[in-house]
Design a protein around this motif. Structure first.
Motif, PDB file in Angstrom:
ATOM      1  N   ASP A  97      55.516  -5.229 -23.482  1.00 56.17           N
ATOM      2  CA  ASP A  97      54.738  -5.888 -22.422  1.00 56.17           C
ATOM      3  C   ASP A  97      54.889  -5.143 -21.102  1.00 56.17           C
ATOM      4  N   ASN A 149      49.202   4.145 -22.119  1.00 53.58           N
ATOM      5  CA  ASN A 149      49.445   2.707 -21.944  1.00 53.58           C
ATOM      6  C   ASN A 149      48.336   2.065 -21.116  1.00 53.58           C
ATOM      7  N   TYR A 150      47.265   2.831 -20.843  1.00 55.28           N
ATOM      8  CA  TYR A 150      46.214   2.310 -19.971  1.00 55.28           C
ATOM      9  C   TYR A 150      44.835   2.243 -20.637  1.00 55.28           C
ATOM     10  N   PHE A 179      52.941  -1.754 -21.257  1.00 51.97           N
ATOM     11  CA  PHE A 179      51.484  -1.857 -21.164  1.00 51.97           C
ATOM     12  C   PHE A 179      51.014  -2.434 -19.832  1.00 51.97           C
ATOM     13  N   ASN A 180      51.901  -3.078 -19.100  1.00 53.32           N
ATOM     14  CA  ASN A 180      51.539  -3.632 -17.792  1.00 53.32           C
ATOM     15  C   ASN A 180      52.207  -2.876 -16.648  1.00 53.32           C
ATOM     16  N   ASP A 192      44.795   1.697 -26.911  1.00 55.82           N
ATOM     17  CA  ASP A 192      46.186   2.153 -27.059  1.00 55.82           C
ATOM     18  C   ASP A 192      47.200   1.051 -26.770  1.00 55.82           C
ATOM     19  N   LYS A 193      46.731  -0.061 -26.222  1.00 56.40           N
ATOM     20  CA  LYS A 193      47.663  -1.115 -25.796  1.00 56.40           C
ATOM     21  C   LYS A 193      48.088  -2.003 -26.959  1.00 56.40           C
ATOM     22  N   LYS A 194      48.684  -1.365 -27.944  1.00 54.07           N
ATOM     23  CA  LYS A 194      49.202  -2.070 -29.114  1.00 54.07           C
ATOM     24  C   LYS A 194      50.555  -1.463 -29.465  1.00 54.07           C
TER      25      LYS A 194
END
Length: 398
Positions: free
Chosen positions: A153, A179-180, A156-157, A184-186
């Motif tokens: 988390d 990560n953006y 990705f944030n 890809d945010k998995k």
């Protein structure tokens, strides 16, 4: 007006990993104290990609947690022997046992012949299987370690962009995991990228991604020191976590074949990375020299204009070749290959090579990891001092 974009490059090689995380932690701590801008992007390949992914969470609690994990890290948490290796070892042990049991004089010759044939066949089969094996070791322990300890988390944030570089084995296409980008945010996607970028040839298996077979990102020369990605991100300042060109202490007492292979790979990536770094620094120096020449030419042109104006006021005409020469200089400056390039500040972390430890994925101790974390933290201090000076000269950019 936006603050200057700061890109941090995490070069490959395992011995740098604790140094890089220590350096990133230092930046995080000093950011508030010195009112430094948040880095814009972290870029890494191979072990550097793992260090970048671990650091990009950008919280004090995660950095402290990382330090504990790294201090307690063990080789078996990074790699393990494959099932094929274990079976091969079992066959060799069994073969040795049979050879011992059949060595007596009372053992019939025909049985000895059968066992000899079986022994030869076993050895040929084992050698064949070893040669066709995709890798010497499995990196599943490393991937499990990352799955367990990465704060997905936070990654990705994160306020910082992350780029992990790997390579398609067949097409040589450079593949970037981020990560953006939404796709890809998995967690599984990030783990795929980390598995791919750490797939050291011969040592760890290639990572399958659809139809693509990914290998260690540092196999591609440009990924050993990926300035091209920092420029693509329009960075104004690039911090390179190099520390030293190469940790030659890794080679001390290294005799095992696979270890030598991995160390030779490290030598190659280090040398290429150093060449790219020197080339980029020289390119910046050339840009600065060109800009200085153009500035001086402008001043000379202004002086020449005043002199020409004085002659005109007297009603005299004088042909001055000075302007012609100035125009020639300007034209020559415009022909430099780097004319359209952006002048980027380069800062490099440095450590006295005598302080480095013989760290490799095959052999390291908790106290060594702690010392390397601390060395990386300390090495970042002078770099941040230089960064503060740059920010005072250029506090913002368009």
């Amino acid at each position: 007006m936006n603050p200057p974009r700061i890109g941090i490059i995490f070069p490959p090689e395992f011995w740098r990993l604790p140094l890089e995380i220590g350096a990133a932690h230092c930046y995080f701590v000093e950011q508030q104290k010195r009112e430094l801008p948040t880095p814009y992007v972290f870029i890494g390949s191979s072990a550097g990609g793992i260090a970048a992914a671990c650091s990009v969470a950008w919280t004090e609690s995660h950095f402290l947690y990382l330090r504990r994990v790294i201090r307690n890290l063990k080789p078996e948490q990074i790699y393990k022997s494959t099932l094929r290796d274990k079976i091969a070892g079992t066959f060799f042990i069994a073969d040795s046992a049979f050879h011992f049991l059949t060595s007596g004089e009372k053992f019939p010759w025909w049985k000895k012949l059968i066992f000899a044939g079986g022994s030869l066949g076993t050895k040929i089969g084992v050698i064949y299987e070893i040669l066709r094996a995709p890798s010497a070791f499995s990196n599943e322990p490393l991937l499990n370690l990352l799955k367990k300890n990465l704060d997905f988390d936070a990654v990705f944030n994160s306020p910082i962009k992350l780029e992990i570089l790997t390579l398609d084995k067949e097409t040589r296409e450079k593949i970037i995991y981020t990560n953006y980008i939404a796709s890809d945010k998995k967690p599984e996607r990030l783990i795929d990228g980390l598995a791919g970028t750490s797939a050291l040839p011969l040592i760890f298996p290639c990572r399958q991604n659809g139809e693509k077979l990914m290998v260690d990102g540092a196999v591609h020369p440009l990924n050993t020191m990926p300035f091209y990605r920092a420029l693509e991100n329009d960075c104004d300042v690039i911090i390179v976590l190099q520390f030293a060109p190469f940790n030659d202490k890794e080679l001390s007492g290294c005799t095992a074949g696979l270890k030598i292979v991995s160390q030779c790979f490290n030598i190659t990536t280090s040398e290429i990375g150093s060449i790219l770094l020197r080339g980029f620094i020289n390119r910046n120096q050339d840009l600065e020299a060109k800009n200085k020449i153009e500035s001086l030419v402008g001043e000379l042109g202004a002086l020449a204009s005043k002199r020409t104006s004085w002659w005109n006021k007297l009603g005299l005409s004088k042909k001055d070749e000075f302007f012609t020469k100035i125009d020639e200089i300007r034209k020559t400056c415009s022909e430099f290959s780097f004319t359209e390039m952006k002048n980027v500040k380069i800062l490099v972390t440095k450590i006295d090579p005598k302080l480095l430890l013989p760290l490799s994925i095959h052999k390291f101790k908790p106290e060594q990891m702690k010392l390397m974390l601390d060395l990386g933290y300390e090495a970042m201090g002078p770099v941040l001092d230089d960064l503060e000076k740059i920010l005072k000269e250029k506090p913002s950019c368009a």
